[in-house]
Design an enzyme around this catalytic site. Structure first.
Site, PDB file in Angstrom:
ATOM      1  N   GLY A  37       0.883  -1.172   0.000  1.00 37.47           N
ATOM      2  CA  GLY A  37       0.000   0.000   0.000  1.00 37.47           C
ATOM      3  C   GLY A  37       0.917   1.218   0.000  1.00 37.47           C
ATOM      4  O   GLY A  37       1.864   1.268   0.794  1.00 37.47           O
ATOM      5  N   ASN A 197       5.786  11.318 -12.156  1.00 44.09           N
ATOM      6  CA  ASN A 197       6.646  10.819 -13.225  1.00 44.09           C
ATOM      7  C   ASN A 197       6.439  11.707 -14.456  1.00 44.09           C
ATOM      8  O   ASN A 197       5.611  12.625 -14.450  1.00 44.09           O
ATOM      9  CB  ASN A 197       6.410   9.320 -13.497  1.00 44.09           C
ATOM     10  CG  ASN A 197       4.998   9.039 -14.001  1.00 44.09           C
ATOM     11  OD1 ASN A 197       4.383   9.868 -14.660  1.00 44.09           O
ATOM     12  ND2 ASN A 197       4.491   7.857 -13.684  1.00 44.09           N
ATOM     13  N   THR A 271       8.613  -2.735  -7.062  1.00 41.88           N
ATOM     14  CA  THR A 271       7.433  -2.366  -6.267  1.00 41.88           C
ATOM     15  C   THR A 271       7.846  -1.630  -4.994  1.00 41.88           C
ATOM     16  O   THR A 271       8.661  -2.131  -4.224  1.00 41.88           O
ATOM     17  CB  THR A 271       6.623  -3.623  -5.888  1.00 41.88           C
ATOM     18  OG1 THR A 271       6.477  -4.439  -7.038  1.00 41.88           O
ATOM     19  CG2 THR A 271       5.253  -3.251  -5.330  1.00 41.88           C
ATOM     20  N   ASP A 275       7.716   4.801  -3.482  1.00 39.95           N
ATOM     21  CA  ASP A 275       7.267   5.172  -2.123  1.00 39.95           C
ATOM     22  C   ASP A 275       8.474   5.378  -1.205  1.00 39.95           C
ATOM     23  O   ASP A 275       8.478   6.267  -0.342  1.00 39.95           O
ATOM     24  CB  ASP A 275       6.350   4.084  -1.546  1.00 39.95           C
ATOM     25  CG  ASP A 275       5.206   3.729  -2.502  1.00 39.95           C
ATOM     26  OD1 ASP A 275       4.756   4.627  -3.229  1.00 39.95           O
ATOM     27  OD2 ASP A 275       4.804   2.552  -2.525  1.00 39.95           O
ATOM     28  N   ALA A 305      16.078  -0.667  -2.487  1.00 38.70           N
ATOM     29  CA  ALA A 305      14.758  -1.300  -2.449  1.00 38.70           C
ATOM     30  C   ALA A 305      14.502  -2.166  -3.685  1.00 38.70           C
ATOM     31  O   ALA A 305      13.873  -3.221  -3.584  1.00 38.70           O
ATOM     32  CB  ALA A 305      13.674  -0.224  -2.323  1.00 38.70           C
ATOM     33  N   SER A 314      11.287  -4.459   1.362  1.00 36.14           N
ATOM     34  CA  SER A 314      12.554  -4.158   0.675  1.00 36.14           C
ATOM     35  C   SER A 314      13.133  -2.798   1.082  1.00 36.14           C
ATOM     36  O   SER A 314      14.232  -2.439   0.662  1.00 36.14           O
ATOM     37  CB  SER A 314      12.327  -4.158  -0.840  1.00 36.14           C
ATOM     38  OG  SER A 314      11.516  -3.054  -1.211  1.00 36.14           O
TER      39      SER A 314
END
Ligand code: RIB
EC number: 2.7.1.15
Length: 328
Positions: A37, A197, A271, A275, A305, A314
């Site tokens: 999330g 982005n 993934t 974040d 990560a 990660s």
């Protein structure tokens, strides 16, 4: 103080050599479950990337969100607590499932495809009195940073409420997953830091009337967005370019500057890398680091990560970065 408002998901991740086309069945390499999330990842990034002093973390981070009354919800809250995130304002919603993300990760590139089902995240629509409870005036000075994304239905109301009622806090926004219909000059003028982005930057610019976007270079886009941000805030724009690094600017940096990514020999799973980067940047800015320093630190964090499976799992620690583990 850093407050993250947003999503907590249980990530169901399949690692595969190839993503099947419509009607095709393909044998994948592995299946794993991870904590994720965007909101949860950002909160854990802030917590892990914070340095300790005399055994205690020097930054306080808390998360506001919703989980379902299922086993996933308990696991998500426990993971946050395990990293020292304050979960006082994470509610468990009766008879509701926790948010879930079904993720396919391609083995060669580490690139992902994500399908989210919002579950309890979709019920995060705080009332004004709940906002008052979350943000008492005494903790809402210029040293308070709020991290937001688009994985709950009320992001725009949160921005509006904070701008009107707690104008000193720094609003930091990653408008992902991107919703064109949420873009407006009023929203942008309330934001102190935005991370987008290249495609999102270009879409925002065209919604706001910067035409001929096909002729517009990244630096021009960054400057355009920077001028649209809250004039009295930290007004920082970062446009991420994946393996090509990022372009950034703020009210003291003109023309915009470019930062390279850290090259890694094997990308395993991207993934949560965005974040991690976002959490790292905000954390460093909250500690009065300059933008260049914040981006260098966060780039190192995200480069670590992407070398491990999972989103939250990660995310590296402050020590991983300062001890130079980022060099692969
Ligand atoms: O940004 C990565 C996150 O997006 C994943 O953890 C997944 O849950 C989705 O929210």
């Amino acid at each position: 103080m850093i407050t993250v408002i947003g999503s907590l998901n249980y990530d169901l991740v399949t690692y595969t050599d190839r993503v099947p086309g419509g009607g095709e069945t393909f044998q994948a390499d592995a299946f794993e479950t991870h904590i994720g999330g965007k909101g949860l990842n950002e909160a854990i990034a802030v917590a892990r990337l914070t340095a300790s002093q005399d055994g205690a973390k020097v930054q306080r981070v808390r998360m506001i969100g919703r989980v379902g009354d299922d086993g996933f919800g308990k696991e998500l809250i426990d993971a946050l607590k395990g990293d020292g995130v304050d979960t006082t304002f994470i509610d468990s919603v009766p008879n509701t499932k926790s948010g879930v993300a079904v993720i396919l990760v391609e083995a060669e590139s580490g690139e992902n495809r994500i399908l989210i089902t919002s579950g309890a995240n979709g019920t995060l629509q705080p009332t004004n009195s709940e906002y008052e409870q979350y943000f008492p005036p005494e903790i809402c000075g210029t040293d308070h940073y709020v991290i937001l994304q688009n994985e709950y239905p009320d992001t725009l109301k949160t921005i509006e409420w904070l701008k009107v009622n707690r104008p000193a806090v720094n609003i930091c926004y990653n408008p992902s997953p991107f919703k064109k219909e949420w873009v407006s000059s009023v929203v942008l003028a309330s934001i102190d830091l935005i991370i987008v982005n290249e495609g999102e930057a270009s879409d925002i610019a065209s919604v706001l009337g910067l035409h001929h976007k096909e002729n517009c270079d990244i630096a021009t886009l960054a400057e355009f967005l920077q001028r649209a941000l809250a004039p009295n805030g930290i007004s920082t724009v970062i446009i991420t370019l994946g393996s090509k690094g990022c372009v950034y600017t703020n009210k003291d940096i003109s023309p915009p500057l470019k930062a390279d990514s850290v090259k890694v020999s094997h990308v395993v799973d991207t993934t949560g890398a965005g974040d991690t980067f976002f959490g790292g940047v905000v954390l460093q800015l909250s500690q009065a680091k300059c933008l260049h320093e914040a981006i260098t630190f966060a780039t190192r964090a995200s480069s670590l990560a992407i070398q491990k499976h999972g989103a939250a799992e990660s995310i590296p620690t402050f020590d991983d970065i300062t001890e130079g583990h980022f060099i692969n």
